[in-house]
Design a protein around this motif. Sequence first.
Motif, mmCIF file in Angstrom:
data_model
loop_
_atom_site.group_PDB
_atom_site.id
_atom_site.type_symbol
_atom_site.label_atom_id
_atom_site.label_comp_id
_atom_site.label_asym_id
_atom_site.label_seq_id
_atom_site.Cartn_x
_atom_site.Cartn_y
_atom_site.Cartn_z
ATOM 1 N N MET A 162 0.820 -1.211 0.000
ATOM 2 C CA MET A 162 0.000 0.000 0.000
ATOM 3 C C MET A 162 0.852 1.257 0.000
ATOM 4 O O MET A 162 0.505 2.271 -0.622
ATOM 5 C CB MET A 162 -0.988 -0.001 1.168
ATOM 6 C CG MET A 162 -0.376 -0.066 2.541
ATOM 7 S SD MET A 162 0.286 -1.692 2.937
ATOM 8 C CE MET A 162 -0.330 -1.916 4.586
ATOM 9 N N LYS A 179 -3.791 5.445 -5.773
ATOM 10 C CA LYS A 179 -4.205 5.083 -4.409
ATOM 11 C C LYS A 179 -5.335 4.041 -4.369
ATOM 12 O O LYS A 179 -5.362 3.219 -3.443
ATOM 13 C CB LYS A 179 -4.606 6.329 -3.621
ATOM 14 C CG LYS A 179 -4.775 6.026 -2.126
ATOM 15 C CD LYS A 179 -4.955 7.271 -1.286
ATOM 16 C CE LYS A 179 -5.091 6.881 0.182
ATOM 17 N NZ LYS A 179 -5.253 8.077 1.041
ATOM 18 N N VAL A 227 -5.691 1.024 -1.688
ATOM 19 C CA VAL A 227 -6.896 0.813 -0.866
ATOM 20 C C VAL A 227 -7.424 -0.601 -1.071
ATOM 21 O O VAL A 227 -7.818 -1.287 -0.109
ATOM 22 C CB VAL A 227 -7.977 1.860 -1.218
ATOM 23 C CG1 VAL A 227 -9.308 1.511 -0.563
ATOM 24 C CG2 VAL A 227 -7.522 3.254 -0.795
ATOM 25 N N SER A 255 -5.214 -3.007 0.852
ATOM 26 C CA SER A 255 -5.410 -2.902 2.304
ATOM 27 C C SER A 255 -6.746 -3.484 2.749
ATOM 28 O O SER A 255 -6.831 -4.152 3.788
ATOM 29 C CB SER A 255 -5.311 -1.436 2.738
ATOM 30 O OG SER A 255 -4.043 -0.926 2.435
ATOM 31 N N ALA A 256 -7.786 -3.235 1.954
ATOM 32 C CA ALA A 256 -9.120 -3.743 2.308
ATOM 33 C C ALA A 256 -9.127 -5.266 2.320
ATOM 34 O O ALA A 256 -9.610 -5.901 3.276
ATOM 35 C CB ALA A 256 -10.160 -3.210 1.331
ATOM 36 N N CYS A 261 -2.722 -2.750 7.572
ATOM 37 C CA CYS A 261 -3.726 -2.415 6.545
ATOM 38 C C CYS A 261 -4.794 -1.492 7.119
ATOM 39 O O CYS A 261 -5.212 -0.521 6.476
ATOM 40 C CB CYS A 261 -4.369 -3.694 5.995
ATOM 41 S SG CYS A 261 -3.245 -4.719 5.022
ATOM 42 N N LEU A 269 -5.696 2.540 6.030
ATOM 43 C CA LEU A 269 -7.031 2.969 5.609
ATOM 44 C C LEU A 269 -7.670 3.987 6.553
ATOM 45 O O LEU A 269 -8.317 4.944 6.105
ATOM 46 C CB LEU A 269 -7.961 1.751 5.495
ATOM 47 C CG LEU A 269 -7.673 0.768 4.356
ATOM 48 C CD1 LEU A 269 -8.576 -0.444 4.482
ATOM 49 C CD2 LEU A 269 -7.860 1.441 2.999
#
Length: 456
Positions: A135, A147, A151, A154-155, A385, A389
């Motif tokens: 990320m 980005k 995202v 990370s999600a 993560c 976020l």
Amino acid sequence: MEKLDQIVASFSSLAWGLPLLILLIGGGIYLLIRSQFIPFTLFSHALKVLRGKYDDPNDPGEISHFKALTTALSSTIGMGNIAGVALAIAVGGPGAMFWMWVSAIVGMSTKFFTCTLAVMYRGKDSNGDLQGGPMYFIVEGLGKRWKPLAVMFSAFGMLGALPVVNVNQLKQAVNDILLIPNGVEVNVYSDLLIAAILVVVTSIVILGGIKRISNIASKLVPSMVLLYFILVLIILGMNYTEVPKYLLLIVTDAFEANFIKGDAFLGGMLGALILLGIRRGAFSNEAGIGTAPMAHGAAKTKEPVREGLVAMLGPAIDTLVVCTLTALAILVTGVWQSTSDNGVTLTASAFEDAMPGIGAYALMVCVFVFSISSLFSYSYYGSKCMSFLFGTKHKHIYNYFYILSIILAATTDFRTMINLIDGVFALMAIPTMTATLIMAPRVVKEIKAYRKRFQV
């Protein structure tokens, strides 16, 4: 539950289609060629870096090269090596191991590139602390307009880091090795008791952060690998006449696919076998998934290439050594054909067959340590993560979500859990590999500069 199983299985099959296979293996081969086969040409130099020859306590980062590798290995050397290999052989036969080897060799170059990028493009979290991982290298290396990829990683990373497979298989091992043979009734209450014990142990460690995790991992990982190595060598020594036969069968069956069960892929069962081996290899060594760069990105170093070299040792240790040992133990004892067991229970059958009375208990010790160490590292990945976020002040929330997932995993079916993680890993690999392939030329330039500076 049956409907949920079907939905999760469909999700996993959809995620692991031909495009992802091309991205992981095709991309990995491209990286191997672009690096001029660096996993082989600088392997001995990587070992020197790992031994601490170039360590400098004043370098930026949080942990040493060795601790970064053992933290990463504590997540990859786990149930993928015991339950994952057993599942691969139960479904695909001996040939699945060959394609896991292919996954590992290609994965060494992938890990080198992703973990080099994790140090090249470290970013700062909302606290201003230096952080590494896909990320961060996506945003720092490709710019803010990329980005959404960061995202996405990370999600899905928060889901992929959940300890559902490790906990599920540890519960199964406790039930099949300790409780059932001793006449203890196994039910939802016994599963919840196991989950409660794991919750307590995991909470004590993970709430201490990366330094406590890396300190424990650096002690647990080498010792558990050594113990497992010795136990399997005993099994292979007792069945030494069978070893050459099954090594040959692994290679021949890789192209004949005589034992695979399931649906055809790419027009036949050989395609299905290749896909199975690559999936289990990815689950085992996590090359291209993006988890390891989060641990290696925390290493104390000013030289990104150095951390990439240490990271590439991971798939070699994890898949080429530990997974191969598990596969041979299952094959030479014949339990892969004589029982209908699956997952960790199949591996336990191999150990018990070779060492009646003590084999399964010895494996139980390994399973416990493998699982516990994996629980520690994955919590770190998930909280990183969450931090990316929602900010570092909220990352502790993930640990509580993580701990609750232990209870879910202990009471759910194995195939549901492994299909869920397979599918999520696939969706983590898309942003990781896409960004890595785009920035590969920058890493190649860094390799040339590093070789020139240090004459290697």
